[in-house]
Design a protein around this motif. Sequence first.
Motif, short mmCIF file in Angstrom:
data_model
loop_
_atom_site.label_atom_id
_atom_site.label_comp_id
_atom_site.label_asym_id
_atom_site.label_seq_id
_atom_site.Cartn_x
_atom_site.Cartn_y
_atom_site.Cartn_z
N ILE A 1 -91.92 46.82 -4.78
CA ILE A 1 -91.21 47.89 -5.47
C ILE A 1 -91.48 49.19 -4.71
CG2 ILE A 1 -90.85 49.06 -7.67
CD1 ILE A 1 -90.34 46.04 -7.75
N PRO A 2 -90.46 49.79 -4.08
CA PRO A 2 -90.69 50.94 -3.18
C PRO A 2 -91.06 52.22 -3.93
CG PRO A 2 -88.35 50.47 -3.38
CD PRO A 2 -89.06 49.37 -4.11
N THR A 3 -91.46 53.21 -3.16
CA THR A 3 -91.98 54.46 -3.72
C THR A 3 -90.95 55.21 -4.55
OG1 THR A 3 -91.38 55.62 -1.68
CG2 THR A 3 -93.62 54.78 -1.85
N TYR A 4 -89.67 55.12 -4.21
CA TYR A 4 -88.68 55.93 -4.90
C TYR A 4 -88.23 55.33 -6.23
CZ TYR A 4 -86.03 52.67 -1.96
OH TYR A 4 -85.58 51.55 -1.30
N GLN A 5 -88.71 54.13 -6.57
CA GLN A 5 -88.33 53.51 -7.82
C GLN A 5 -89.08 54.11 -9.00
OE1 GLN A 5 -86.03 51.47 -8.63
NE2 GLN A 5 -85.61 49.96 -7.03
N ARG A 6 -88.42 54.10 -10.15
CA ARG A 6 -89.07 54.51 -11.39
C ARG A 6 -90.07 53.45 -11.83
NH1 ARG A 6 -85.55 56.33 -16.32
NH2 ARG A 6 -87.52 57.26 -16.90
N PRO A 7 -90.99 53.81 -12.74
CA PRO A 7 -91.85 52.79 -13.34
C PRO A 7 -91.02 51.85 -14.22
CG PRO A 7 -92.67 55.02 -13.75
CD PRO A 7 -91.30 55.16 -13.21
N TYR A 8 -91.67 50.81 -14.71
CA TYR A 8 -91.02 49.89 -15.64
C TYR A 8 -90.78 50.63 -16.96
CZ TYR A 8 -90.12 45.72 -18.43
OH TYR A 8 -89.55 44.76 -19.25
N VAL A 9 -89.52 50.68 -17.42
CA VAL A 9 -89.18 51.50 -18.58
C VAL A 9 -88.51 50.72 -19.71
CG1 VAL A 9 -88.97 53.62 -17.23
CG2 VAL A 9 -86.95 52.18 -17.59
N TRP A 10 -88.28 49.43 -19.51
CA TRP A 10 -87.57 48.69 -20.54
C TRP A 10 -88.36 48.64 -21.84
CZ3 TRP A 10 -84.31 43.74 -19.40
CH2 TRP A 10 -83.12 44.13 -18.77
N GLY A 11 -87.62 48.77 -22.96
CA GLY A 11 -88.21 48.67 -24.28
C GLY A 11 -87.80 47.39 -24.98
N ASP A 12 -88.15 47.30 -26.26
CA ASP A 12 -87.91 46.08 -27.02
C ASP A 12 -86.43 45.69 -27.07
OD1 ASP A 12 -90.60 46.26 -27.44
OD2 ASP A 12 -90.48 46.69 -29.59
N GLU A 13 -85.56 46.69 -27.21
CA GLU A 13 -84.13 46.40 -27.37
C GLU A 13 -83.56 45.70 -26.15
OE1 GLU A 13 -79.92 48.77 -28.24
OE2 GLU A 13 -81.83 49.83 -28.39
#
Length: 290
Positions: free
Chosen positions: A22-34
């Motif tokens: 996962i490269p530097t410019y990617q966001r963190p993991y953000v998925w939620g329950d939905e």
Amino acid sequence: MKKIFDTAIVNLESLNTYNFAIPTYQRPYVWGDEQIKKLLDDFYLSFKSSIDTEYYVSTILIKEKGELAELIDGQQRFTTLWIIAFVMSTLNSQSDIETFLKKDDKLRLGFEIRKEVSDYLENLIDNKNNKKKYDENIISEYPYLKNVTRAIAFVKAYIEQLKLTSGDLKGFGNFIYRNVKLIKNTTPENTDLNKLFSTINSAGIQLEQTDIVKANLLKFIDNKTVYSKIWEACENMNNFFERNVRVSFPETDKNNIDLTNMISFDRYALEQVHLVRSNYSSTLSRISFL
């Protein structure tokens, strides 16, 4: 005509030869329950309708470097698939999806600037007796772990409430491993990955506009990892800057930092900043919110 992108229909089984970064410019993991529930609902309904059903989940965009694939786009679903594989292993599903957790004793997913996430995932699948204990206090220090830990708990609760027999649990894991399909797009050599990333995400889907600016800025900098961490320390306005720095640079010896050295004037550095800003001005003008 010259082929620009190589496209193939794949599943987790056919991706087993790769490690993913996962490269530097990617966001963190953000998925939620939905988002996770919708994905699992679709998987389970397809599985129950027929074990031969193929379910097309998404596209991924990668840059191949031998057996290492840089994941340019699609990391949210891809990370979720890894989490599902991990939960299946904790439930002793004995399904083939569990083989996707590691490759050659190395974690399948690597995060260039979020070592705490890589360490946490590595620790999860470590069978040694001296595993590190992650309590709520530790996780609260690293905000990027919160969504990962929450996702793991949700996936486990979801699968457990299905009350599958051991045979169906194994079959469900194998179904996701083989019947869930992804469209793999592979970039050609010499592709500007930062520019590509900002272009495909210009609509802001799952991304903040600041992430697009960040991706464009990083393409002018050689040491992307360090400056990406600095960006994130400054970006998080919900915490004190000093705390953000401790999270982003956990290995730094804070007691031996001479703060007086940080206020000296560096004319060369200032000239470099002006050069970057000048080169970047045309890019900024194309971003509507600026």
